[in-house]
Design a protein around this motif. Sequence first.
Motif, PDB file in Angstrom:
ATOM      1  N   LEU A   1      -3.419  14.182  11.889  1.00  0.00           N
ATOM      2  CA  LEU A   1      -2.948  15.827  12.009  1.00  0.00           C
ATOM      3  C   LEU A   1      -1.594  15.627  12.510  1.00  0.00           C
ATOM      4  CD1 LEU A   1      -6.140  17.201  14.135  1.00  0.00           C
ATOM      5  CD2 LEU A   1      -5.816  17.458  11.589  1.00  0.00           C
ATOM      6  N   ASP A   2      -0.646  16.382  11.740  1.00  0.00           N
ATOM      7  CA  ASP A   2       0.848  16.167  11.763  1.00  0.00           C
ATOM      8  C   ASP A   2       1.429  17.646  11.907  1.00  0.00           C
ATOM      9  OD1 ASP A   2       3.315  15.256  11.437  1.00  0.00           O
ATOM     10  OD2 ASP A   2       3.288  14.755   9.432  1.00  0.00           O
ATOM     11  N   PRO A   3       1.743  17.884  13.237  1.00  0.00           N
ATOM     12  CA  PRO A   3       2.097  19.272  13.450  1.00  0.00           C
ATOM     13  C   PRO A   3       3.436  19.664  13.160  1.00  0.00           C
ATOM     14  CG  PRO A   3       2.077  18.004  15.516  1.00  0.00           C
ATOM     15  CD  PRO A   3       1.518  17.057  14.468  1.00  0.00           C
ATOM     16  N   ASN A   4       4.233  18.485  12.964  1.00  0.00           N
ATOM     17  CA  ASN A   4       5.848  18.680  12.780  1.00  0.00           C
ATOM     18  C   ASN A   4       6.324  18.021  11.242  1.00  0.00           C
ATOM     19  OD1 ASN A   4       6.423  19.786  15.083  1.00  0.00           O
ATOM     20  ND2 ASN A   4       6.551  17.838  16.026  1.00  0.00           N
ATOM     21  N   SER A   5       5.079  17.574  10.317  1.00  0.00           N
ATOM     22  CA  SER A   5       5.242  17.092   9.045  1.00  0.00           C
ATOM     23  C   SER A   5       6.089  15.958   9.145  1.00  0.00           C
ATOM     24  CB  SER A   5       5.913  18.166   8.200  1.00  0.00           C
ATOM     25  OG  SER A   5       5.218  19.349   8.271  1.00  0.00           O
ATOM     26  N   ASP A   6       5.881  15.086  10.278  1.00  0.00           N
ATOM     27  CA  ASP A   6       6.765  13.816  10.483  1.00  0.00           C
ATOM     28  C   ASP A   6       6.262  12.492   9.316  1.00  0.00           C
ATOM     29  OD1 ASP A   6       8.539  14.728  12.433  1.00  0.00           O
ATOM     30  OD2 ASP A   6       6.888  14.609  13.882  1.00  0.00           O
ATOM     31  N   TYR A   7       5.033  12.661   8.868  1.00  0.00           N
ATOM     32  CA  TYR A   7       4.576  11.660   8.237  1.00  0.00           C
ATOM     33  C   TYR A   7       3.920  11.983   6.782  1.00  0.00           C
ATOM     34  CZ  TYR A   7       4.359  10.222  13.199  1.00  0.00           C
ATOM     35  OH  TYR A   7       4.905  10.009  14.392  1.00  0.00           O
ATOM     36  N   VAL A   8       4.569  12.897   6.195  1.00  0.00           N
ATOM     37  CA  VAL A   8       4.338  13.221   4.798  1.00  0.00           C
ATOM     38  C   VAL A   8       4.947  12.154   3.977  1.00  0.00           C
ATOM     39  CG1 VAL A   8       4.003  15.666   5.133  1.00  0.00           C
ATOM     40  CG2 VAL A   8       6.219  14.915   4.593  1.00  0.00           C
ATOM     41  N   GLY A   9       5.939  11.447   4.448  1.00  0.00           N
ATOM     42  CA  GLY A   9       6.509  10.466   3.751  1.00  0.00           C
ATOM     43  C   GLY A   9       5.633   9.151   3.465  1.00  0.00           C
ATOM     44  N   LEU A  10       4.778   9.139   4.181  1.00  0.00           N
ATOM     45  CA  LEU A  10       3.801   7.702   4.219  1.00  0.00           C
ATOM     46  C   LEU A  10       3.326   7.417   2.683  1.00  0.00           C
ATOM     47  CD1 LEU A  10       1.655   8.051   7.502  1.00  0.00           C
ATOM     48  CD2 LEU A  10       3.681   6.337   6.791  1.00  0.00           C
ATOM     49  N   SER A  11       3.349   8.296   1.986  1.00  0.00           N
ATOM     50  CA  SER A  11       2.968   8.502   0.412  1.00  0.00           C
ATOM     51  C   SER A  11       4.071   7.919  -0.481  1.00  0.00           C
ATOM     52  CB  SER A  11       2.294   9.618  -0.368  1.00  0.00           C
ATOM     53  OG  SER A  11       3.373  10.673  -0.127  1.00  0.00           O
ATOM     54  N   ARG A  12       5.301   7.542   0.153  1.00  0.00           N
ATOM     55  CA  ARG A  12       6.435   7.297  -0.670  1.00  0.00           C
ATOM     56  C   ARG A  12       7.008   5.896   0.195  1.00  0.00           C
ATOM     57  NH1 ARG A  12       7.067  12.753  -0.003  1.00  0.00           N
ATOM     58  NH2 ARG A  12       8.763  12.376   1.321  1.00  0.00           N
ATOM     59  N   VAL A  13       7.651   5.141  -0.966  1.00  0.00           N
ATOM     60  CA  VAL A  13       8.542   4.003  -0.492  1.00  0.00           C
ATOM     61  C   VAL A  13       9.933   4.356  -0.838  1.00  0.00           C
ATOM     62  CG1 VAL A  13       8.896   1.627  -0.809  1.00  0.00           C
ATOM     63  CG2 VAL A  13       6.601   2.368  -1.197  1.00  0.00           C
ATOM     64  N   ARG A  14      10.614   4.366   0.222  1.00  0.00           N
ATOM     65  CA  ARG A  14      12.097   4.362   0.019  1.00  0.00           C
ATOM     66  C   ARG A  14      12.829   3.468  -0.885  1.00  0.00           C
ATOM     67  NH1 ARG A  14      14.756   4.480   6.132  1.00  0.00           N
ATOM     68  NH2 ARG A  14      16.430   4.115   4.645  1.00  0.00           N
ATOM     69  N   PRO A  15      13.553   3.967  -1.813  1.00  0.00           N
ATOM     70  CA  PRO A  15      14.187   2.925  -2.641  1.00  0.00           C
ATOM     71  C   PRO A  15      15.119   2.053  -2.043  1.00  0.00           C
ATOM     72  CG  PRO A  15      15.271   5.278  -2.868  1.00  0.00           C
ATOM     73  CD  PRO A  15      14.101   5.376  -1.926  1.00  0.00           C
ATOM     74  N   ASP A  16      15.474   2.381  -1.006  1.00  0.00           N
ATOM     75  CA  ASP A  16      16.616   1.273  -0.333  1.00  0.00           C
ATOM     76  C   ASP A  16      15.864   0.498   0.709  1.00  0.00           C
ATOM     77  OD1 ASP A  16      16.094   3.289   1.311  1.00  0.00           O
ATOM     78  OD2 ASP A  16      17.994   3.549   2.383  1.00  0.00           O
ATOM     79  N   ALA A  17      14.596   0.315   0.790  1.00  0.00           N
ATOM     80  CA  ALA A  17      13.645  -0.410   1.549  1.00  0.00           C
ATOM     81  C   ALA A  17      13.902  -1.787   1.417  1.00  0.00           C
ATOM     82  CB  ALA A  17      12.183   0.102   1.625  1.00  0.00           C
ATOM     83  N   ASP A  18      13.791  -2.661   2.156  1.00  0.00           N
ATOM     84  CA  ASP A  18      13.648  -3.917   1.970  1.00  0.00           C
ATOM     85  C   ASP A  18      12.652  -4.695   0.738  1.00  0.00           C
ATOM     86  OD1 ASP A  18      12.441  -7.055   2.813  1.00  0.00           O
ATOM     87  OD2 ASP A  18      14.524  -6.783   3.475  1.00  0.00           O
ATOM     88  N   PRO A  19      13.045  -5.196   0.042  1.00  0.00           N
ATOM     89  CA  PRO A  19      12.255  -5.820  -1.168  1.00  0.00           C
ATOM     90  C   PRO A  19      10.935  -6.383  -0.607  1.00  0.00           C
ATOM     91  CG  PRO A  19      14.535  -6.313  -2.047  1.00  0.00           C
ATOM     92  CD  PRO A  19      14.350  -5.896  -0.225  1.00  0.00           C
ATOM     93  N   MET A  20      10.974  -7.167   0.373  1.00  0.00           N
ATOM     94  CA  MET A  20       9.713  -7.966   0.927  1.00  0.00           C
ATOM     95  C   MET A  20       8.793  -6.924   1.455  1.00  0.00           C
ATOM     96  SD  MET A  20      11.249 -11.419   2.546  1.00  0.00           S
ATOM     97  CE  MET A  20       9.452 -12.012   2.938  1.00  0.00           C
ATOM     98  N   VAL A  21       9.434  -5.854   2.228  1.00  0.00           N
ATOM     99  CA  VAL A  21       8.616  -4.770   2.827  1.00  0.00           C
ATOM    100  C   VAL A  21       7.988  -4.024   1.818  1.00  0.00           C
ATOM    101  CG1 VAL A  21       8.545  -2.790   4.450  1.00  0.00           C
ATOM    102  CG2 VAL A  21       9.991  -4.978   5.010  1.00  0.00           C
ATOM    103  N   SER A  22       8.714  -3.658   0.997  1.00  0.00           N
ATOM    104  CA  SER A  22       8.176  -2.680  -0.233  1.00  0.00           C
ATOM    105  C   SER A  22       7.166  -3.304  -1.035  1.00  0.00           C
ATOM    106  CB  SER A  22       9.384  -2.564  -1.246  1.00  0.00           C
ATOM    107  OG  SER A  22      10.597  -1.883  -0.531  1.00  0.00           O
TER     108      SER A  22
END
Length: 366
Positions: A199-220
Amino acid sequence: MSDVTTPGDGLVDELAEQVASYRSTRERLERGTLPLATSVDGVTFEFQASLHELTLERGCYVMLDGDDGARLGQVTDIASDSARVDMNREGGGPTSIVLRIARGSGLILDHVGTSFHDVRVRLAEPHEVSAVLAGPNPDRAGLTIGELLHAPGVPAVLDSGGFNRHTFMCGQSGSGKTYSLGLLLEQMLAETELRVIILDPNSDYVGLSRVRPDADPMVSERYRDVPDQVAVWGNDERADHLLRLRFAELDTNAQAAVLGLDPVQDREEYAVLADLLRQVGADRQLIESLDQLTGSDSPSAQQLGLRAANLGVLDWDVWAGDQPSILQDLDKPNARCTVVPLGSLGTVEEQRLVAQTILSRLCRWE
């Protein structure tokens, strides 16, 4: 002009010497205070240490070195204290010296259950802490959220099995709660198969469904399969599904709250609503949506519909109509993680309704 010595000068000098001697003796004794710990129950310990060049602090890890081996402990409390020591002065009578020392307590993290007395206390080295704490439980995933503050280089690992019960996270504004919880959620999704509802009152976690393009390759790579397991139910363009409910899905208390009905002050209208909801057909309630109230043949239902219209409830975006309801997804989930950005709804009343309804449904599962 010659110096004049009064009879009191000698007394002052003698007093100054005594004070200096007292301070010197006190410091020598304080520095000689041994860092020793005692445990009666084998679970907690108490200790003393010198305040001079003190290396221990609240939260630090310590080694408790006894004849039967070393134990790892963590200091939970430390403060200054005093202790009186009686001594015989050279050429004089007894005197008392008040020593200032550190006293504290802590928890034993290794070899729990064995009591001990007067074992040496010293600051633990990072490799000693790692030997006891760094490894996760062999039959459960460990969630790495950073490194230990008092053991640099040692990963801070949470036992994922601990999240099968209530967990409380708190902190002042700006202390990093949102970031820390986001990191924890990412770890839970990547390392476990736990079902997650946010339950996300401030829409902080809607990005959990995406991987950032600049993320570390091992983490990705570790997070590669997670986006397909996350569904966002909201009321904006970032959502995978529209956040909707059906009036018929709500329990009686929630339905009454939507209409602003108090079971005592509005007892007649409340009773009418309860009676309407008890009238069921073969497979559905008589009143499935608020629109049916205004079009009903029942004067009582029409009055309830008028109340809903006056309150503006009929204009809420949250009503499903022919759209899927989030409660259907909770009962038969299509995704392991459901994110509900409550802030995407237009009114506070809708946000409260969705939160109350989802929490009520989750309570049925316990």
